[in-house]
Design a protein around this motif. Structure first.
Motif, short mmCIF file in Angstrom:
data_model
loop_
_atom_site.label_atom_id
_atom_site.label_comp_id
_atom_site.label_asym_id
_atom_site.label_seq_id
_atom_site.Cartn_x
_atom_site.Cartn_y
_atom_site.Cartn_z
N ASN A 84 47.71 27.93 31.16
CA ASN A 84 48.54 29.06 31.59
C ASN A 84 48.07 30.40 31.06
O ASN A 84 48.88 31.25 30.69
CB ASN A 84 50.01 28.84 31.22
CG ASN A 84 50.61 27.68 31.98
OD1 ASN A 84 50.05 27.25 32.98
ND2 ASN A 84 51.72 27.17 31.51
N LEU A 85 46.76 30.60 31.03
CA LEU A 85 46.26 31.94 30.72
C LEU A 85 46.57 32.85 31.89
O LEU A 85 46.73 32.39 33.02
CB LEU A 85 44.75 31.90 30.47
CG LEU A 85 44.31 31.13 29.22
CD1 LEU A 85 42.79 31.17 29.10
CD2 LEU A 85 44.95 31.71 27.96
N PHE A 86 46.68 34.15 31.63
CA PHE A 86 46.94 35.10 32.70
C PHE A 86 45.64 35.34 33.46
O PHE A 86 44.69 35.90 32.93
CB PHE A 86 47.51 36.40 32.12
CG PHE A 86 48.72 36.17 31.28
CD1 PHE A 86 49.77 35.39 31.75
CD2 PHE A 86 48.82 36.71 30.00
CE1 PHE A 86 50.90 35.16 30.96
CE2 PHE A 86 49.93 36.48 29.21
CZ PHE A 86 50.97 35.70 29.69
N GLU A 87 45.61 34.92 34.71
CA GLU A 87 44.35 34.86 35.44
C GLU A 87 43.73 36.23 35.73
O GLU A 87 42.53 36.36 35.86
CB GLU A 87 44.56 34.12 36.78
CG GLU A 87 44.86 32.65 36.58
CD GLU A 87 45.41 31.99 37.84
OE1 GLU A 87 45.26 32.58 38.93
OE2 GLU A 87 46.01 30.92 37.71
N ASN A 88 44.61 37.23 35.86
CA ASN A 88 44.09 38.56 36.23
C ASN A 88 43.74 39.40 35.01
O ASN A 88 43.36 40.55 35.16
CB ASN A 88 45.12 39.30 37.09
CG ASN A 88 46.41 39.55 36.33
OD1 ASN A 88 46.90 38.66 35.63
ND2 ASN A 88 46.93 40.74 36.45
N LEU A 89 43.85 38.82 33.83
CA LEU A 89 43.54 39.57 32.62
C LEU A 89 42.33 38.94 31.93
O LEU A 89 42.13 37.73 31.98
CB LEU A 89 44.73 39.57 31.66
CG LEU A 89 46.06 40.13 32.20
CD1 LEU A 89 47.11 40.11 31.10
CD2 LEU A 89 45.88 41.54 32.74
N TYR A 130 37.00 36.85 32.51
CA TYR A 130 38.28 36.35 33.00
C TYR A 130 38.35 34.84 32.75
O TYR A 130 37.33 34.17 32.71
CB TYR A 130 38.44 36.66 34.49
CG TYR A 130 38.60 38.14 34.74
CD1 TYR A 130 39.84 38.75 34.55
CD2 TYR A 130 37.52 38.94 35.12
CE1 TYR A 130 39.99 40.11 34.75
CE2 TYR A 130 37.67 40.31 35.32
CZ TYR A 130 38.90 40.88 35.14
OH TYR A 130 39.07 42.23 35.32
#
Ligand SMILES: Nc1ncnc2c1ncn2[C@@H]1O[C@H](COP(=O)(O)OP(=O)(O)OP(=O)(O)O)[C@@H](O)[C@H]1O
Ligand SMILES: [Mg+2]
Lengths: 238, 232
Positions: A84-89, A130
């Motif tokens: 659940n890493l933030f994909e757009n960051l 990313y």
């Protein structure tokens, strides 16, 4: 640190958790094992308020359904099976967004921490990439230091290595060992029994929404009492 | 054959050059683009507000009344023809208000587009994994911070082609505004052909202008899509 009183949880008619009471003290490393569907994930999700439930849960004497918990929720870290890493960051943004946004300390300290943790997991050179270009093991290690950036009092891990290829499991387990050595309180759902033996101060066996047995790793793994635990351990070893 | 061509040249001259009739096309193009542009912005703003109200309600159970209003708005707009909406705004709502017809057009198309874009954005929000929202929650990020930095940017990237299509639809749909007398492209060609009794060039030229606009838009959309999804 945690006091759980008569925790129950149902999804519709299905009773998933049945009257669980448990205390977790500072510095403990609790490993939860149990068959699929026994409610392990649901239990962890209740602990930090991701699910509603019946009964009472206190975190450091604060009722977690109250606003006073929501304000200190970042003190309970969570590591998910699917990272659940933030994909757009970028990696850097992933680990700094929460401390910066919550202003838990000044920016300079946050940046220094981020650098320190990235070098601890040997990903200094990946700070601007990313998550999609990282391996599963790398992603999970980033997810772990992302929670460490918030200086949590406890971290909950829900099968942190289950989504990983075999050769990446150790890099994540080793990092968890390192975190444990710093004295972090941890609750870990895992099927890695060898890891559990070495890591846990206490092992809980969950079955059908209840805590069926608990004890030291030695007691649970070498001298299981209940038939169900024996069957479960027998299955998992093969 | 030669005769036919020279006649065609004459018809072209009559439809476009004579009496500076090309100015009608320019006027029409200007108004079409103006309405489409501002309606797209208005629609996007409305849709964003509506989507956030609905999502916030879904996540927290709060904002019940605003959520109900949002749903009714989307339901009404999607359930009635655009032309009818335009007529209601023009003949009923702004009947005795001193307001330019272009503004009425922009409001109609903006309010109309907002309902469709709200549905697109909702799908975009749903496309962002639940897990990321939960991770944000456990890190102590607020709903609005999570929306602004994580959910919205990812949703926009995913739905950008659909949003682009909506702008293209909007560009074409502004032709409905000819009904209340706005000189957009269709009306422009209509004015010219009513002078010359010749529909050929006015319609062909109008078609070419529309096609040119949608061609440019399509290019912009695929460029924007690549930019927004760099992280994938
Ligand atoms: N959101 C939900 N809605 C309905 N049922 C659910 C939901 N989440 C979990 N369940 C059900 O609750 C039960 C326990 O699920 P849970 O994920 O807690 O088990 P688990 O012990 O973590 O299993 P696993 O080892 O497979 O991860 C399962 O039967 C599951 O189908
Ligand atoms: Mg589970």
């Amino acid at each position: 640190m945690y006091k759980i009183e008569k925790l129950s949880k149902s999804f519709g008619k299905n009773k998933i958790l049945k009257n669980i009471s448990l205390e977790i003290s500072k510095g403990e490393r609790v490993v939860i094992i149990g068959p699929s569907g026994s409610g392990k994930s649901t239990f962890l999700r209740c602990l930090n308020g991701l699910e509603s439930f019946q009964g009472k849960i206190f975190f450091e004497d604060k009722d977690i359904t109250k606003n006073e918990f929501k304000r200190m929720r970042h003190k309970v870290g969570m590591v998910f099976q699917s990272f659940n890493l933030f994909e757009n960051l970028t990696v850097w943004e992933n680990i700094t967004i929460a401390p910066l946004s919550r202003k838990i300390e000044d920016e300079k300290t946050i940046n220094e921490n981020a650098k320190k943790y990235l070098s601890q997991i040997h990903l200094e050179d990946k700070s601007e990439v990313y998550p999609s270009s990282l391996s599963g093991g790398q992603r999970q290690r980033v997810a772990i230091i992302r929670t460490l950036m918030m200086h949590p009092d406890i971290i909950l891990f829900d099968e942190p290595t289950s989504a990983l290829d075999a050769e990446m499991i150790d890099e994540v387990l080793n990092l968890m060992m390192d975190v444990a050595r710093e004295g972090m309180t941890m609750v870990v759902v895992t099927h890695e029994l060898n890891f559990a033996k070495e890591f846990a101060t206490r092992v809980i066996f969950m079955d059908e929404g209840k805590i069926l047995e608990e004890g030291t790793p030695l007691e649970i793994f070498n001298h299981p009492k209940s038939e169900r635990l024996k069957v479960f351990l027998g299955k998992i070893k093969h | 054959m030669i005769e036919w061509f020279s006649e065609l040249g004459d018809r072209f001259y009559q439809s476009v050059i004579y009496d500076e009739r090309y100015l009608y096309f320019l006027e029409g193009l200007k108004n079409t683009l103006l309405m489409a542009f501002f309606a797209a912005i208005l629609g996007f703003v409305i849709a964003t507000v509506v989507s956030i109200i609905r999502d916030y309600h879904k996540e927290t159970g709060k904002l019940k009344i605003l959520n109900a209003i949002s749903n009714i708005y989307v339901y009404i707009i999607r359930g009635t023809p655009t032309l009818l909406q335009l007529m209601i705004l023009y003949y009923v709502v702004f009947r005795s208000v001193d307001i330019s017809i272009i503004t009425v057009g922009v409001l109609t198309f903006g309010i109309n587009s907002g309902a469709y874009v709200a549905e697109i954005i909702r799908a975009g929000f749903d496309g962002v994994s639940r897990g990321q929202k939960e991770a944000a929650k456990t890190l102590g990020l607020s709903y609005f911070k999570t929306m602004k930095s994580i959910v919205f940017p990812q949703a926009i990237g995913k739905i950008f082609p659909a949003l682009g299509n909506e702008v293209i639809t909007l560009l074409k749909e502004t032709s409905v505004a000819s009904y209340i007398g706005i000189v957009e492209l269709i009306k422009a060609s209509d004015i010219i052909s009513s002078r010359t009794y010749d529909y050929f060039f006015p319609l062909i030229i109008t078609a070419i202008i529309y096609l040119f606009c949608t061609f440019i838009l399509t290019k912009l959309i695929s460029f924007g899509e690549r930019r927004l999804n760099r992280y994938v």
